[in-house]
Design an enzyme around this catalytic site. Structure first.
Site, PDB file in Angstrom:
ATOM      1  N   PRO A  26       0.775  -1.246   0.000  1.00  0.00           N
ATOM      2  CA  PRO A  26       0.000   0.000   0.000  1.00  0.00           C
ATOM      3  C   PRO A  26       0.806   1.295   0.000  1.00  0.00           C
ATOM      4  O   PRO A  26       0.221   2.365  -0.069  1.00  0.00           O
ATOM      5  CB  PRO A  26      -0.822  -0.113   1.288  1.00  0.00           C
ATOM      6  CG  PRO A  26      -0.073  -1.043   2.152  1.00  0.00           C
ATOM      7  CD  PRO A  26       0.628  -2.005   1.242  1.00  0.00           C
TER       8      PRO A  26
ATOM      9  N   ASP B 268       4.665   3.755 -10.372  1.00  0.00           N
ATOM     10  CA  ASP B 268       3.403   4.486 -10.247  1.00  0.00           C
ATOM     11  C   ASP B 268       3.401   5.324  -8.992  1.00  0.00           C
ATOM     12  O   ASP B 268       4.121   5.027  -8.049  1.00  0.00           O
ATOM     13  CB  ASP B 268       2.244   3.493 -10.087  1.00  0.00           C
ATOM     14  CG  ASP B 268       1.789   2.944 -11.404  1.00  0.00           C
ATOM     15  OD1 ASP B 268       2.016   3.607 -12.417  1.00  0.00           O
ATOM     16  OD2 ASP B 268       1.197   1.852 -11.400  1.00  0.00           O
TER      17      ASP B 268
ATOM     18  N   LYS C 199      -0.599   7.623 -13.296  1.00  0.00           N
ATOM     19  CA  LYS C 199      -1.846   8.172 -13.817  1.00  0.00           C
ATOM     20  C   LYS C 199      -2.477   8.937 -12.652  1.00  0.00           C
ATOM     21  O   LYS C 199      -2.926   8.337 -11.694  1.00  0.00           O
ATOM     22  CB  LYS C 199      -2.792   7.057 -14.266  1.00  0.00           C
ATOM     23  CG  LYS C 199      -2.284   6.238 -15.439  1.00  0.00           C
ATOM     24  CD  LYS C 199      -3.349   5.233 -15.873  1.00  0.00           C
ATOM     25  CE  LYS C 199      -2.995   4.536 -17.157  1.00  0.00           C
ATOM     26  NZ  LYS C 199      -1.985   3.464 -17.008  1.00  0.00           N
TER      27      LYS C 199
ATOM     28  N   GLY D 215       1.515  -0.181  -6.962  1.00  0.00           N
ATOM     29  CA  GLY D 215       0.956  -0.164  -5.610  1.00  0.00           C
ATOM     30  C   GLY D 215       0.112  -1.416  -5.388  1.00  0.00           C
ATOM     31  O   GLY D 215      -0.501  -1.944  -6.323  1.00  0.00           O
ATOM     32  N   GLY D 216       0.081  -1.908  -4.154  1.00  0.00           N
ATOM     33  CA  GLY D 216      -0.784  -3.047  -3.827  1.00  0.00           C
ATOM     34  C   GLY D 216      -0.367  -4.302  -4.561  1.00  0.00           C
ATOM     35  O   GLY D 216       0.806  -4.661  -4.600  1.00  0.00           O
ATOM     36  N   ASP D 217      -1.337  -4.973  -5.153  1.00  0.00           N
ATOM     37  CA  ASP D 217      -1.081  -6.167  -5.950  1.00  0.00           C
ATOM     38  C   ASP D 217      -1.287  -5.804  -7.429  1.00  0.00           C
ATOM     39  O   ASP D 217      -2.241  -5.089  -7.752  1.00  0.00           O
ATOM     40  CB  ASP D 217      -2.057  -7.287  -5.549  1.00  0.00           C
ATOM     41  CG  ASP D 217      -1.768  -8.553  -6.329  1.00  0.00           C
ATOM     42  OD1 ASP D 217      -0.928  -9.341  -5.865  1.00  0.00           O
ATOM     43  OD2 ASP D 217      -2.355  -8.732  -7.418  1.00  0.00           O
TER      44      ASP D 217
ATOM     45  N   THR E 101      -2.398  -6.286  -1.169  1.00  0.00           N
ATOM     46  CA  THR E 101      -3.324  -5.322  -1.767  1.00  0.00           C
ATOM     47  C   THR E 101      -3.828  -4.313  -0.738  1.00  0.00           C
ATOM     48  O   THR E 101      -4.107  -4.665   0.424  1.00  0.00           O
ATOM     49  CB  THR E 101      -4.510  -6.024  -2.455  1.00  0.00           C
ATOM     50  OG1 THR E 101      -5.362  -5.003  -3.016  1.00  0.00           O
ATOM     51  CG2 THR E 101      -5.331  -6.870  -1.498  1.00  0.00           C
TER      52      THR E 101
ATOM     53  N   MET F  86     -11.004   3.497  -5.378  1.00  0.00           N
ATOM     54  CA  MET F  86     -11.211   4.539  -6.398  1.00  0.00           C
ATOM     55  C   MET F  86     -12.610   5.128  -6.325  1.00  0.00           C
ATOM     56  O   MET F  86     -13.236   5.383  -7.348  1.00  0.00           O
ATOM     57  CB  MET F  86     -10.954   3.971  -7.804  1.00  0.00           C
ATOM     58  CG  MET F  86      -9.512   3.571  -8.037  1.00  0.00           C
ATOM     59  SD  MET F  86      -9.239   2.829  -9.641  1.00  0.00           S
ATOM     60  CE  MET F  86      -9.724   1.141  -9.323  1.00  0.00           C
TER      61      MET F  86
ATOM     62  N   GLY G 104      -3.400   5.258   3.388  1.00  0.00           N
ATOM     63  CA  GLY G 104      -3.135   4.170   4.327  1.00  0.00           C
ATOM     64  C   GLY G 104      -1.655   3.795   4.356  1.00  0.00           C
ATOM     65  O   GLY G 104      -1.044   3.589   3.317  1.00  0.00           O
TER      66      GLY G 104
END
Ligand code: SAH
Length: 378
Positions: A146, A169, A191, A223-225, A253, A307, A336
């Site tokens: 995260p 990212d 993005k 980020g995340g998975d 994730t 999102m 987070g």
């Protein structure tokens, strides 16, 4: 300056730090300084998207211009990471005049991809290894967790350390990029939501393929998975079509980790028998929305919305209209695992208004369900 320069402890928390440079080489130092609580000003004529995003979120000050003496004077520490030797020297000289310490971390070069294999191979001006033939490159899709650099997997961190090129990212654990081998190329393809700067998916795919074809070890750091709203499958497909080998290192994730970091368990034996992760990118009622909100309202699972900052009001309404109890607990957690993490508590019917009133911006996750009201009691 050797990369180990960063290992000295500088008490940057609460102090103004000027970062001169806004390309790939600035991302790691900026993220590490944020993590340490510095008050950051970035000066860069053409800043990368991830830095524009941090500035939009109020997490640093960004000016799209070169640094001048006044900037240096108002800083406690100066970091020169423009990726251009001449410009870095200029900032260093200004810092000298002003009696400020200027660091030039050598871990990221911004525009100089090394060849794979030996660290000493020459790099041609077109960014291709000038040395002998190189083996086929590889793309590794790495889930970064995260955003806290401590929450990437051991395998993910090892892949980042080993990379020749990191394509990253805005939500990836950018502080890890502060510790790369000298000369590693960092490409920011963030993005930014809400009409901010963006790199097209075709362009990202092309970058991965081109660098791997040139024999480089490419880490696609996300980020995340990579496979949870991460377009990992699309990038894998694009590489496969060009015969490029792909490896996947899954990540933690944010859909599970961000609620956890805020003390919200996505399941609880007394509350539910599952959780449902959805994208709120398009609101209910939009022709592009393929989610059945009436089914979600009845599902008995906790709903984890990614999102969804801009569409939360429509989502809450759709759920309550479909029969969800309006007093169902809900929580929004922003940033987070990062120094700016915060939570807003409400219910299915109030969470959108409270989230907006608190000025929450992406990235944020909303959990709707009894678990959102969880509080461990003594
Ligand atoms: N692949 C990522 C998700 C990408 S979609 C993963 O598995 O986590 C991007 C969304 O993830 C953001 O809009 C936000 O909803 C969520 N997100 C990612 N990192 C977050 C963080 N640190 N804090 C809050 N939400 C986050």
């Amino acid at each position: 300056m050797s990369p180990s320069s960063w290992r000295v402890d500088l008490p940057v928390a609460g102090r103004p730090v000027l970062v001169a440079g806004g390309g790939g080489g600035a991302l790691g130092p900026v993220a590490a300084l944020r993590q340490a609580g510095a008050i950051i000003t970035v000066l860069a004529p053409t800043p990368d998207a991830a830095l524009v995003d941090l500035a939009d979120r109020g997490l640093l000050t960004l000016h799209a211009r070169a640094g001048v003496e006044k900037d240096v004077r108002s800083a406690w520490l100066v970091v020169a990471v423009s990726g251009d030797d001449g410009e870095d020297h200029r900032i260093e000289a200004l810092a000298d005049v002003c009696g400020r310490i200027c660091l030039r971390p050598g871990g990221t070069a911004g525009d100089r991809p090394p060849s794979s294999g030996t660290d000493s191979a020459e790099v041609g001006s077109a960014g291709r290894p000038a040395g002998g033939p190189t083996g086929p490159g590889e793309v590794v899709l790495v889930g970064g967790g995260p955003g806290d650099p401590g929450l990437i997997t051991v395998a993910g961190a090892a892949a980042v350390r080993w990379a020749d090129v990191v394509v990253t990212d805005r939500l990836a654990p950018l502080a890890l990029l502060d510790d790369l081998r000298p000369g590693v190329l960092v490409v920011d393809v963030s993005k930014v939501p809400g009409g901010g700067p963006t790199t097209g998916q075709d362009e990202i795919n092309r970058l991965l393929v081109d660098h791997a074809r040139a024999g480089r070890r490419v880490v696609r750091l996300k980020g995340g998975d990579p496979f949870v709203f991460g377009r990992g499958a699309e990038e894998w497909q694009a590489c496969a079509e060009q015969g490029i080998a792909v490896r996947v290192i899954p990540g933690v994730t944010s859909a599970v980790a961000v609620p956890a970091l805020a003390g919200i368990p996505v399941t609880h034996r007394d509350a539910n028998q599952g959780f449902t992760v959805v994208s709120g990118h398009v609101p209910p009622g939009d022709p592009r929305c393929r989610l059945d909100y009436a089914a979600l309202a009845r599902s008995g699972t906790a709903l984890v919305v990614l999102m969804g900052v801009g569409t939360l009001a429509a989502i809450g309404r759709a759920l309550v209209d479909a029969g969800m109890d309006p007093s169902t607990p809900a929580v929004t957690v922003a940033d987070g695992g990062l120094p700016a993490q915060r939570s807003v508590h409400g219910t299915a019917s109030t969470i959108a208004g409270l989230t907006a009133a608190a000025g929450i911006r992406p990235p944020a996750i909303t959990v709707i369900g009894a678990v959102a009201g969880f509080r461990p009691t003594a």
